[in-house]
Structure formats: structure tokens, C-alpha cells
Design a protein around this motif. Sequence first.
Motif, PDB file in Angstrom:
ATOM      1  N   UNK A  84       0.825  -1.209   0.000  1.00  0.00           N
ATOM      2  CA  UNK A  84       0.000   0.000   0.000  1.00  0.00           C
ATOM      3  C   UNK A  84       0.862   1.262   0.000  1.00  0.00           C
ATOM      4  N   UNK A  85       1.944   1.258   0.769  1.00  0.00           N
ATOM      5  CA  UNK A  85       2.841   2.421   0.804  1.00  0.00           C
ATOM      6  C   UNK A  85       3.473   2.651  -0.564  1.00  0.00           C
ATOM      7  N   UNK A  86       3.864   1.566  -1.238  1.00  0.00           N
ATOM      8  CA  UNK A  86       4.458   1.704  -2.569  1.00  0.00           C
ATOM      9  C   UNK A  86       3.429   2.171  -3.598  1.00  0.00           C
ATOM     10  N   UNK A  87       2.201   1.703  -3.474  1.00  0.00           N
ATOM     11  CA  UNK A  87       1.136   2.148  -4.382  1.00  0.00           C
ATOM     12  C   UNK A  87       0.883   3.642  -4.176  1.00  0.00           C
ATOM     13  N   UNK A  88       0.878   4.069  -2.921  1.00  0.00           N
ATOM     14  CA  UNK A  88       0.672   5.496  -2.627  1.00  0.00           C
ATOM     15  C   UNK A  88       1.785   6.338  -3.238  1.00  0.00           C
ATOM     16  N   UNK A  89       3.048   5.883  -3.104  1.00  0.00           N
ATOM     17  CA  UNK A  89       4.173   6.603  -3.720  1.00  0.00           C
ATOM     18  C   UNK A  89       4.004   6.679  -5.238  1.00  0.00           C
ATOM     19  N   UNK A  90       3.572   5.581  -5.838  1.00  0.00           N
ATOM     20  CA  UNK A  90       3.370   5.555  -7.291  1.00  0.00           C
ATOM     21  C   UNK A  90       2.282   6.539  -7.694  1.00  0.00           C
ATOM     22  N   UNK A  91       1.169   6.542  -6.949  1.00  0.00           N
ATOM     23  CA  UNK A  91       0.084   7.467  -7.278  1.00  0.00           C
ATOM     24  C   UNK A  91       0.538   8.919  -7.139  1.00  0.00           C
ATOM     25  N   UNK A  92       1.268   9.220  -6.079  1.00  0.00           N
ATOM     26  CA  UNK A  92       1.753  10.588  -5.889  1.00  0.00           C
ATOM     27  C   UNK A  92       2.771  10.970  -6.951  1.00  0.00           C
ATOM     28  N   UNK A  93       3.617  10.057  -7.338  1.00  0.00           N
ATOM     29  CA  UNK A  93       4.619  10.332  -8.366  1.00  0.00           C
ATOM     30  C   UNK A  93       4.020  10.524  -9.736  1.00  0.00           C
TER      31      UNK A  93
END
Length: 155
Positions: free
Chosen positions: A61-70
Motif C-alpha cells: 500500500x505504501x508503494x502504491x501510494x508513492x506511485x500514485x503521488x509520483x
Amino acid sequence: MRDNRDTFVFYRSFKECMSDLSDTDKLIMYEAISDYSLDLKEPHLVGFPKALFSLIRPILDANIKRWKNGSKGGAPKGNSNNKGKNKLTESQPKVNQDTTESQANKDKDKDDNISTKVDEESRKKDSPKVSLSDRNQKFKDELTSFVEQYGKEMI
């Protein structure tokens, strides 16, 4: 923004925590991790794989959030979070030792702390030196009142 990704991070710890699983459960876990990370597809797991996935999920979930923000494109040019891409860096630092002005004391208690330290140091210099054996004897004398309560061995 797309809802699915082309890549995701697979950590060594994921592989290591699945090392003792049966081949069938490993495959289930690999599929669950990749489906969730790439397509945001919620896995339907049971038993040990379900428990294991619940531990891995916060990392995914943390990596998905980083991807969405990026994928939003980053901070706008005028934003303070834009890391100064348009700022020019000077080639040489300014030599300002001669031009530096003294600044007002920002810490009100700084002078008080300095004077306290000086007073303590002067008291130490002015006080007579007491030998180690005298200090030892004084300490023993202070403890004698506790012999009845705690016993001679302890004191």
C-alpha cells in the motif's frame, strides 16, 4: 492517471518469508502480490497465505501510494516543494569574514549560562583539594547509619 501499473517493487523479505511455504502456497502468494501491486486487485486468500499477505499488504500500500503521488507530476514550479530547479548556484562562496556584523543574542539565558559556568569553575579552583582517601572515609561514614537496616556486607 492510470489505475494499473507496469512495475512494482518486490522485496527480498517477501521471498524470505515465503521460503518455507509449499510450492502451491508460494504461487498463490506471488500471484496475490503481483495482482494487488499491478492491478490493485484484492486477493481472496485463506489460511496461512491470508495471514502472510496481511503482513505484506501495508508495504504494498505504501508503494502504491508513492506511485500514485509520483504519477501526479510533482510540485508546480512556484511551489516551495519544487526543489529549486530554476535557482542558480554560485560557483564560489562569498568571502564574508570581514563584512559579517555581530548579531544580537537570540538566547536570553545564554549570558546567564556562561556566567554560571564561570562561577562554578572559579569555585572549583578556590575550594581546597580533598584527597581521595578523605572522600572515601567521608562516604563510609555517611553509610554507617544504614548498617543496621541493610547489613554490613551490603554496605
